[in-house]
Motif scaffolding. Structure first.
Motif, PDB file in Angstrom:
ATOM      1  N   TYR A 189       5.546  15.279  -3.317  1.00 47.21           N
ATOM      2  CA  TYR A 189       4.544  14.398  -2.443  1.00 47.21           C
ATOM      3  C   TYR A 189       4.347  12.972  -2.921  1.00 47.21           C
ATOM      4  O   TYR A 189       3.675  12.233  -2.131  1.00 47.21           O
ATOM      5  CB  TYR A 189       3.321  15.285  -1.936  1.00 47.21           C
ATOM      6  CG  TYR A 189       2.511  15.716  -3.255  1.00 47.21           C
ATOM      7  CD1 TYR A 189       1.960  15.210  -4.516  1.00 47.21           C
ATOM      8  CD2 TYR A 189       2.784  17.275  -3.541  1.00 47.21           C
ATOM      9  CE1 TYR A 189       1.307  16.137  -5.253  1.00 47.21           C
ATOM     10  CE2 TYR A 189       2.399  18.136  -4.359  1.00 47.21           C
ATOM     11  CZ  TYR A 189       1.564  17.347  -5.531  1.00 47.21           C
ATOM     12  OH  TYR A 189       1.225  18.178  -6.407  1.00 47.21           O
ATOM     13  N   MET A 190       4.597  12.560  -4.282  1.00 48.72           N
ATOM     14  CA  MET A 190       4.083  11.596  -4.819  1.00 48.72           C
ATOM     15  C   MET A 190       4.684  10.259  -4.159  1.00 48.72           C
ATOM     16  O   MET A 190       4.006   9.291  -4.142  1.00 48.72           O
ATOM     17  CB  MET A 190       4.406  11.441  -6.314  1.00 48.72           C
ATOM     18  CG  MET A 190       6.016  11.712  -6.571  1.00 48.72           C
ATOM     19  SD  MET A 190       6.227  11.555  -8.268  1.00 48.72           S
ATOM     20  CE  MET A 190       6.008  10.073  -8.994  1.00 48.72           C
ATOM     21  N   GLU A 191       5.901  10.205  -3.343  1.00 51.74           N
ATOM     22  CA  GLU A 191       6.471   9.090  -2.838  1.00 51.74           C
ATOM     23  C   GLU A 191       5.602   8.497  -1.798  1.00 51.74           C
ATOM     24  O   GLU A 191       5.526   7.356  -1.590  1.00 51.74           O
ATOM     25  CB  GLU A 191       7.779   9.556  -2.600  1.00 51.74           C
ATOM     26  CG  GLU A 191       8.964   9.560  -3.611  1.00 51.74           C
ATOM     27  CD  GLU A 191      10.213   9.720  -3.075  1.00 51.74           C
ATOM     28  OE1 GLU A 191      10.828   8.577  -2.603  1.00 51.74           O
ATOM     29  OE2 GLU A 191      10.874  10.764  -3.422  1.00 51.74           O
ATOM     30  N   LYS A 192       5.006   9.379  -0.872  1.00 49.19           N
ATOM     31  CA  LYS A 192       4.158   8.974  -0.019  1.00 49.19           C
ATOM     32  C   LYS A 192       3.066   8.051  -0.241  1.00 49.19           C
ATOM     33  O   LYS A 192       2.628   7.299   0.044  1.00 49.19           O
ATOM     34  CB  LYS A 192       3.425  10.317   0.864  1.00 49.19           C
ATOM     35  CG  LYS A 192       2.727   9.927   2.161  1.00 49.19           C
ATOM     36  CD  LYS A 192       2.240  11.175   3.036  1.00 49.19           C
ATOM     37  CE  LYS A 192       1.661  10.608   4.358  1.00 49.19           C
ATOM     38  NZ  LYS A 192       1.606  11.828   5.155  1.00 49.19           N
ATOM     39  N   ALA A 193       2.474   8.382  -1.332  1.00 49.96           N
ATOM     40  CA  ALA A 193       1.276   7.645  -2.050  1.00 49.96           C
ATOM     41  C   ALA A 193       1.925   6.247  -2.664  1.00 49.96           C
ATOM     42  O   ALA A 193       1.167   5.416  -2.157  1.00 49.96           O
ATOM     43  CB  ALA A 193       0.845   8.477  -3.432  1.00 49.96           C
ATOM     44  N   ILE A 194       2.985   6.482  -2.949  1.00 49.38           N
ATOM     45  CA  ILE A 194       3.341   5.221  -3.627  1.00 49.38           C
ATOM     46  C   ILE A 194       3.694   4.486  -2.508  1.00 49.38           C
ATOM     47  O   ILE A 194       3.529   2.813  -2.573  1.00 49.38           O
ATOM     48  CB  ILE A 194       4.655   5.439  -4.499  1.00 49.38           C
ATOM     49  CG1 ILE A 194       4.418   6.266  -5.861  1.00 49.38           C
ATOM     50  CG2 ILE A 194       5.336   4.145  -5.010  1.00 49.38           C
ATOM     51  CD1 ILE A 194       5.550   6.790  -6.347  1.00 49.38           C
ATOM     52  N   ASN A 195       4.566   4.741  -1.652  1.00 50.75           N
ATOM     53  CA  ASN A 195       4.676   3.864  -0.432  1.00 50.75           C
ATOM     54  C   ASN A 195       3.676   3.376   0.158  1.00 50.75           C
ATOM     55  O   ASN A 195       3.829   2.329   1.035  1.00 50.75           O
ATOM     56  CB  ASN A 195       5.990   4.674   0.425  1.00 50.75           C
ATOM     57  CG  ASN A 195       7.382   5.076  -0.210  1.00 50.75           C
ATOM     58  OD1 ASN A 195       7.805   4.160  -0.839  1.00 50.75           O
ATOM     59  ND2 ASN A 195       7.932   6.031   0.237  1.00 50.75           N
ATOM     60  N   SER A 196       2.622   4.048   0.495  1.00 48.15           N
ATOM     61  CA  SER A 196       1.523   3.587   1.062  1.00 48.15           C
ATOM     62  C   SER A 196       1.011   2.396   0.434  1.00 48.15           C
ATOM     63  O   SER A 196       0.683   1.235   0.874  1.00 48.15           O
ATOM     64  CB  SER A 196       0.594   4.647   1.223  1.00 48.15           C
ATOM     65  OG  SER A 196      -0.095   4.748   0.222  1.00 48.15           O
ATOM     66  N   ILE A 197       0.898   2.337  -0.971  1.00 50.61           N
ATOM     67  CA  ILE A 197       0.345   1.122  -1.666  1.00 50.61           C
ATOM     68  C   ILE A 197       1.274   0.159  -1.757  1.00 50.61           C
ATOM     69  O   ILE A 197       1.023  -1.070  -1.925  1.00 50.61           O
ATOM     70  CB  ILE A 197      -0.106   1.664  -2.944  1.00 50.61           C
ATOM     71  CG1 ILE A 197      -1.168   2.823  -3.071  1.00 50.61           C
ATOM     72  CG2 ILE A 197      -0.758   0.652  -3.850  1.00 50.61           C
ATOM     73  CD1 ILE A 197      -1.287   3.662  -4.254  1.00 50.61           C
ATOM     74  N   LEU A 198       2.573   0.247  -1.795  1.00 50.07           N
ATOM     75  CA  LEU A 198       3.564  -0.761  -1.623  1.00 50.07           C
ATOM     76  C   LEU A 198       3.436  -1.635  -0.375  1.00 50.07           C
ATOM     77  O   LEU A 198       4.022  -2.750  -0.677  1.00 50.07           O
ATOM     78  CB  LEU A 198       5.119   0.046  -1.685  1.00 50.07           C
ATOM     79  CG  LEU A 198       5.711   0.473  -2.890  1.00 50.07           C
ATOM     80  CD1 LEU A 198       6.921   1.139  -2.877  1.00 50.07           C
ATOM     81  CD2 LEU A 198       5.887  -0.758  -3.830  1.00 50.07           C
ATOM     82  N   GLU A 199       2.770  -1.284   0.385  1.00 49.62           N
ATOM     83  CA  GLU A 199       2.555  -2.280   1.678  1.00 49.62           C
ATOM     84  C   GLU A 199       1.686  -3.376   1.142  1.00 49.62           C
ATOM     85  O   GLU A 199       1.716  -4.450   1.887  1.00 49.62           O
ATOM     86  CB  GLU A 199       1.637  -1.454   2.692  1.00 49.62           C
ATOM     87  CG  GLU A 199       2.441  -0.420   3.145  1.00 49.62           C
ATOM     88  CD  GLU A 199       3.554  -0.739   4.106  1.00 49.62           C
ATOM     89  OE1 GLU A 199       3.779  -2.050   4.489  1.00 49.62           O
ATOM     90  OE2 GLU A 199       4.141   0.179   4.743  1.00 49.62           O
ATOM     91  N   GLY A 200       1.131  -3.506   0.010  1.00 48.17           N
ATOM     92  CA  GLY A 200       0.416  -4.459  -0.510  1.00 48.17           C
ATOM     93  C   GLY A 200       1.143  -5.682  -1.190  1.00 48.17           C
ATOM     94  O   GLY A 200       0.571  -6.632  -1.355  1.00 48.17           O
TER      95      GLY A 200
END
Length: 338
Positions: free
Chosen positions: A16-27
């Motif tokens: 599940y870690m990729e969902k967390a990473i991808n959401s922050i990459l929006e910054g």
């Protein structure tokens, strides 16, 4: 310049870690993502390193021996270069629109050379099986879109205390107050939120639904059965928080009241887990915890012990414990935690 450093503690988080990473990459380039692999035994390390290779100016992959969630947070803070610091658990994520608004606010602080020690935003319970999402907002208790101090806050409801999900700290403030979380201990998020409070001078609240708090996995640390199995760690964290401060020395009356009420919640959770474990040894530990608070800080003990929560958790005998357990079950359904 990195405005916010996001630390993502990961232990066996490949699913599940990729969902967390991808959401922050929006910054984009305004953020720094520090993926802390806390001695995982699955593919976490490879995923982290793949992201770091793909986004070398945004993502750092840090590998370390297993030390628990708190130690991973310590590691993330040690590697942070951003003006502000935020922890995002590997099974949670953040909202893009809210992230952009928070970044705009932080840029404003930096451009104006204004020190804001704590930024607060809403969080959402992403609870398995729930069609209606519960949102924890603070618009009834905190001034919106302005810098304020502890004396400007209102009265918090039982379900809206400031948690790790809702808080972003100024990085340098965390370092100056020498925050360090204990190793190999669960529930240290309470220490992370509680310990810096007297060091926070200025706050800022954005009424945006930022943090998405996933809840519902059977192995999750906030699952009640798991919490009962780790009761000694819950008790350790509560004792640690009791020992941190002489609350009568806190100059702001509103902050002092807030911290006392926070401790009351911790005492309640620790007590009810002891009761619901149905083990005599844990009932002894419950008594010892209350005795410790009484010895350490008698005034705080009296306020908590004879407040509504304290009285409910200390009803005499087996019938009293049943009433305490029932009250907890009702509160859990109403508030929506666990």
């Amino acid at each position: 310049m990195k405005y916010i450093s996001f630390a993502i503690p990961c232990y066996n988080s490949e699913a599940y870690m990729e969902k967390a990473i991808n959401s922050i990459l929006e910054g984009g380039e305004d953020v720094e993502i520090i993926i802390v692999n806390d001695g995982s035994k699955d593919g976490t390390k490879e995923i982290a390193e793949r992201y770091a290779a793909k986004y070398p100016t945004i993502i750092k992959a840090v590998n370390k021996e297993n030390g628990g969630h708190g130690d991973a947070v310590n590691c993330g803070l040690a590697h942070a270069t951003g003006k502000y610091f935020k922890v995002v658990d590997s099974d949670d994520w953040v909202d893009k629109d809210a992230l952009m608004k928070i970044l705009d606010a932080v840029k404003g602080f930096v451009d104006a050379d204004t020190q804001v020690d704590m930024v607060i935003a809403n969080y959402v319970y992403e609870k398995v099986g729930m069609t209606k999402k519960k949102v924890i907002r603070y618009d009834n208790v905190l001034p919106e879109n302005q810098i304020f101090r502890w004396d400007d806050i209102g009265r918090f409801r039982l379900d809206q205390y400031i948690l790790m999900h809702s808080v972003i700290y100024r990085t340098e403030m965390l370092r100056l107050c020498q925050l360090e979380l204990p190793k190999h201990t669960f529930y240290v998020d309470n220490i992370y939120v509680y310990y810096p409070l007297p060091h926070v001078r200025t706050l800022y609240y954005l009424n945006v639904d930022f943090y998405r708090y996933f809840i519902g996995r059977e192995d999750q640390s906030v699952n009640e059965k798991v919490m009962i199995g780790r009761i000694d760690q819950q008790l350790f964290v509560t004792r640690t928080m009791i020992a941190m401060y002489e609350l009568r020395m806190i100059t702001s009356k509103k902050l002092r009241k807030y911290m006392i009420n926070y401790l009351a919640i911790m005492m309640t959770v620790s007590s009810i887990l002891c009761i619901r474990s149905k083990k005599e040894e844990n009932l002894v530990k419950k008594k010892e915890l209350w005795a410790y608070l009484k010895k350490k800080d008698y005034k705080t003990y009296m306020k908590i012990r004879y407040g509504i929560l304290g009285q409910t958790m200390n009803l005499p005998g087996r019938p009293g414990r049943k009433v305490s357990s029932l009250a907890y079950s009702v509160a859990r359904r109403l508030i929506g935690f666990n």
